[in-house]
Motif scaffolding. Structure first.
Motif, PDB file in Angstrom:
ATOM      1  N   ASN A  84      42.585  38.785   9.561  1.00 15.79           N
ATOM      2  CA  ASN A  84      43.638  38.436   8.615  1.00 15.79           C
ATOM      3  C   ASN A  84      44.308  39.688   8.051  1.00 15.79           C
ATOM      4  O   ASN A  84      43.700  40.752   7.975  1.00 15.79           O
ATOM      5  CB  ASN A  84      43.069  37.634   7.446  1.00 15.79           C
ATOM      6  CG  ASN A  84      42.496  36.297   7.875  1.00 15.79           C
ATOM      7  OD1 ASN A  84      42.812  35.793   8.950  1.00 15.79           O
ATOM      8  ND2 ASN A  84      41.652  35.732   7.036  1.00 15.79           N
ATOM      9  N   THR A  85      45.559  39.525   7.652  1.00 16.14           N
ATOM     10  CA  THR A  85      46.201  40.499   6.774  1.00 16.14           C
ATOM     11  C   THR A  85      46.092  39.929   5.355  1.00 16.14           C
ATOM     12  O   THR A  85      45.694  38.774   5.176  1.00 16.14           O
ATOM     13  CB  THR A  85      47.679  40.700   7.145  1.00 16.14           C
ATOM     14  OG1 THR A  85      48.392  39.481   6.897  1.00 16.14           O
ATOM     15  CG2 THR A  85      47.838  41.089   8.609  1.00 16.14           C
TER      16      THR A  85
ATOM     17  N   TRP B 231      48.276  38.758   3.757  1.00 14.94           N
ATOM     18  CA  TRP B 231      49.340  37.776   3.558  1.00 14.94           C
ATOM     19  C   TRP B 231      49.464  36.748   4.681  1.00 14.94           C
ATOM     20  O   TRP B 231      50.360  35.900   4.637  1.00 14.94           O
ATOM     21  CB  TRP B 231      50.676  38.492   3.365  1.00 14.94           C
ATOM     22  CG  TRP B 231      50.863  39.698   4.244  1.00 14.94           C
ATOM     23  CD1 TRP B 231      50.483  40.977   3.971  1.00 14.94           C
ATOM     24  CD2 TRP B 231      51.453  39.736   5.546  1.00 14.94           C
ATOM     25  NE1 TRP B 231      50.807  41.806   5.032  1.00 14.94           N
ATOM     26  CE2 TRP B 231      51.404  41.085   6.007  1.00 14.94           C
ATOM     27  CE3 TRP B 231      52.043  38.770   6.365  1.00 14.94           C
ATOM     28  CZ2 TRP B 231      51.907  41.481   7.244  1.00 14.94           C
ATOM     29  CZ3 TRP B 231      52.547  39.160   7.604  1.00 14.94           C
ATOM     30  CH2 TRP B 231      52.471  40.499   8.024  1.00 14.94           C
ATOM     31  N   ALA B 232      48.548  36.770   5.650  1.00 18.46           N
ATOM     32  CA  ALA B 232      48.606  35.780   6.739  1.00 18.46           C
ATOM     33  C   ALA B 232      47.251  35.673   7.428  1.00 18.46           C
ATOM     34  O   ALA B 232      46.552  36.681   7.612  1.00 18.46           O
ATOM     35  CB  ALA B 232      49.682  36.153   7.755  1.00 18.46           C
ATOM     36  N   ASP B 233      46.886  34.441   7.801  1.00 17.26           N
ATOM     37  CA  ASP B 233      45.633  34.191   8.515  1.00 17.26           C
ATOM     38  C   ASP B 233      45.809  34.393  10.015  1.00 17.26           C
ATOM     39  O   ASP B 233      46.846  34.031  10.581  1.00 17.26           O
ATOM     40  CB  ASP B 233      45.167  32.750   8.295  1.00 17.26           C
ATOM     41  CG  ASP B 233      44.682  32.499   6.877  1.00 17.26           C
ATOM     42  OD1 ASP B 233      44.246  33.460   6.222  1.00 17.26           O
ATOM     43  OD2 ASP B 233      44.746  31.329   6.439  1.00 17.26           O
ATOM     44  N   ASN B 234      44.770  34.921  10.659  1.00 15.08           N
ATOM     45  CA  ASN B 234      44.780  35.009  12.114  1.00 15.08           C
ATOM     46  C   ASN B 234      44.192  33.738  12.718  1.00 15.08           C
ATOM     47  O   ASN B 234      43.660  32.877  12.016  1.00 15.08           O
ATOM     48  CB  ASN B 234      44.013  36.254  12.574  1.00 15.08           C
ATOM     49  CG  ASN B 234      42.529  36.023  12.680  1.00 15.08           C
ATOM     50  OD1 ASN B 234      41.981  35.792  13.754  1.00 15.08           O
ATOM     51  ND2 ASN B 234      41.848  36.062  11.532  1.00 15.08           N
ATOM     52  N   SER B 235      44.265  33.621  14.023  1.00 14.25           N
ATOM     53  CA  SER B 235      43.934  32.369  14.704  1.00 14.25           C
ATOM     54  C   SER B 235      42.488  31.936  14.522  1.00 14.25           C
ATOM     55  O   SER B 235      42.180  30.741  14.563  1.00 14.25           O
ATOM     56  CB  SER B 235      44.242  32.478  16.203  1.00 14.25           C
ATOM     57  OG  SER B 235      43.420  33.451  16.823  1.00 14.25           O
TER      58      SER B 235
ATOM     59  N   VAL C  62      48.240  34.233  15.303  1.00 15.94           N
ATOM     60  CA  VAL C  62      48.151  33.677  13.948  1.00 15.94           C
ATOM     61  C   VAL C  62      47.538  32.282  13.972  1.00 15.94           C
ATOM     62  O   VAL C  62      47.438  31.640  15.013  1.00 15.94           O
ATOM     63  CB  VAL C  62      49.527  33.634  13.244  1.00 15.94           C
ATOM     64  CG1 VAL C  62      50.160  35.013  13.223  1.00 15.94           C
ATOM     65  CG2 VAL C  62      50.465  32.614  13.882  1.00 15.94           C
ATOM     66  N   SER C  63      47.141  31.806  12.788  1.00 13.41           N
ATOM     67  CA  SER C  63      46.543  30.482  12.676  1.00 13.41           C
ATOM     68  C   SER C  63      47.597  29.390  12.857  1.00 13.41           C
ATOM     69  O   SER C  63      48.805  29.641  12.780  1.00 13.41           O
ATOM     70  CB  SER C  63      45.881  30.323  11.303  1.00 13.41           C
ATOM     71  OG  SER C  63      46.869  30.265  10.279  1.00 13.41           O
ATOM     72  N   HIS C  64      47.112  28.178  13.067  1.00 13.52           N
ATOM     73  CA  HIS C  64      48.004  27.035  13.256  1.00 13.52           C
ATOM     74  C   HIS C  64      48.938  26.859  12.061  1.00 13.52           C
ATOM     75  O   HIS C  64      50.150  26.672  12.207  1.00 13.52           O
ATOM     76  CB  HIS C  64      47.143  25.781  13.466  1.00 13.52           C
ATOM     77  CG  HIS C  64      47.922  24.549  13.795  1.00 13.52           C
ATOM     78  ND1 HIS C  64      47.356  23.295  13.793  1.00 13.52           N
ATOM     79  CD2 HIS C  64      49.222  24.361  14.118  1.00 13.52           C
ATOM     80  CE1 HIS C  64      48.263  22.398  14.118  1.00 13.52           C
ATOM     81  NE2 HIS C  64      49.408  23.013  14.313  1.00 13.52           N
TER      82      HIS C  64
END
Length: 287
Positions: free
Chosen positions: A81-82, A84-88, A122-124
């Protein structure tokens, strides 16, 4: 990922020097028209990208510096993750952040700059929210179809539908671990992902992602880039009515060029809006 921003500054500079040094083979470009210029000159067009939003260190100033250095696409995350955003991989557990307000600002700034928003990794939830926020078409530079093989690195059908509305492109990844649970992947497995995307949302929104520089296991028959023609032949031989020459050209690159061109037009709209406001301001000041 500590120190990632400074490392990427060096890496982008080195990459550009490499491209310019061996320009007999490569053709550096930073605008969509350069892709066809490279093709017309019998060269390989080289587009600089950044894999992982961690590289900008949560600073829009670094994102802008990347653009000035020639970067034209960036994945919002890589394999973690960053802020500010989730990874897959959070799709295997519980989402932590989704796309935060700052993450939405990053997407909008990439639109303003003319940098493609890359949603591979990135995540869904982040996929869907980023598409909703983006004014420009998005790309998945190396992701396949979740309905064909249920891996969190692939794109679910509801997201594919959003990609069509957004006029983006999903470029299919060849990595064996992302396309099948079979011990030996094949051209047929890659074709299955391409066909699913093309038949669900149309041949205008699918491309080839490869990922040859990032993995260590490829399908039999697609061991390296020299095998691309075999994939094209396979698709056309299996379904010549659907995979016409025109549709295969879209798959091979025209869809990405269309997205790149539209992203540049969105940037010009931002510039036009700013210039209009400056003109109005000058008129009111003059009165």
């Amino acid at each position: 990922y500590n120190g990632a921003a400074s490392n990427y500054n060096i890496d982008e500079y080195v990459l550009l020097r490499i491209i310019l040094t061996i320009k007999i083979i490569f053709f550096y470009f930073s605008y969509y028209s350069g892709i066809m210029d490279a093709f017309d000159n019998g060269k390989i067009g080289s587009l600089i990208g950044v894999e992982g939003g961690h590289s900008m260190d949560s600073r829009l100033g670094i994102l802008r510096m990347f653009y000035d250095m020639g970067v034209r696409y960036m994945t919002l995350t890589h394999s973690c993750n960053t802020p500010w955003a989730d990874n897959s991989y959070v799709d295997d557990n519980v989402p932590i952040l989704n796309l935060t307000d700052y993450g939405e600002m990053v997407v909008k700034e990439m639109n303003r700059l003319g940098m493609l928003v890359d949603l591979s990794h990135v995540s869904h939830a982040v996929m869907n929210r980023a598409i909703e926020v983006s004014r420009a078409p998005v790309i998945f530079s190396h992701s396949s179809a979740y309905s064909v093989f249920r891996h969190n690195r692939n794109v679910p059908d509801d997201t594919l539908d959003l990609v069509k509305e957004n006029e983006g492109v999903v470029m299919v990844n060849f990595y064996s671990g992302f396309i099948t649970n079979s011990p030996e992947a094949s051209i047929a497995d890659v074709a299955a992902h391409i066909n699913h995307i093309a038949r669900r949302i149309g041949p205008d929104y699918v491309g080839i992602g490869g990922d040859y520089d990032g993995v260590d296991e490829m399908p039999t028959g697609l061991e390296d880039v020299s095998k691309y023609p075999d994939l094209i032949d396979y698709l056309q031989n299996e379904d010549p009515e659907f995979w016409t020459d025109d549709n295969l050209k879209k798959l091979a690159g025209l869809n990405l060029i269309r997205v790149f061109k539209k992203a540049e037009l969105v940037t010009m709209q931002f510039v036009g809006f700013i210039m209009s406001n400056m003109l109005l301001h000058s008129i009111f000041v003059s009165f």
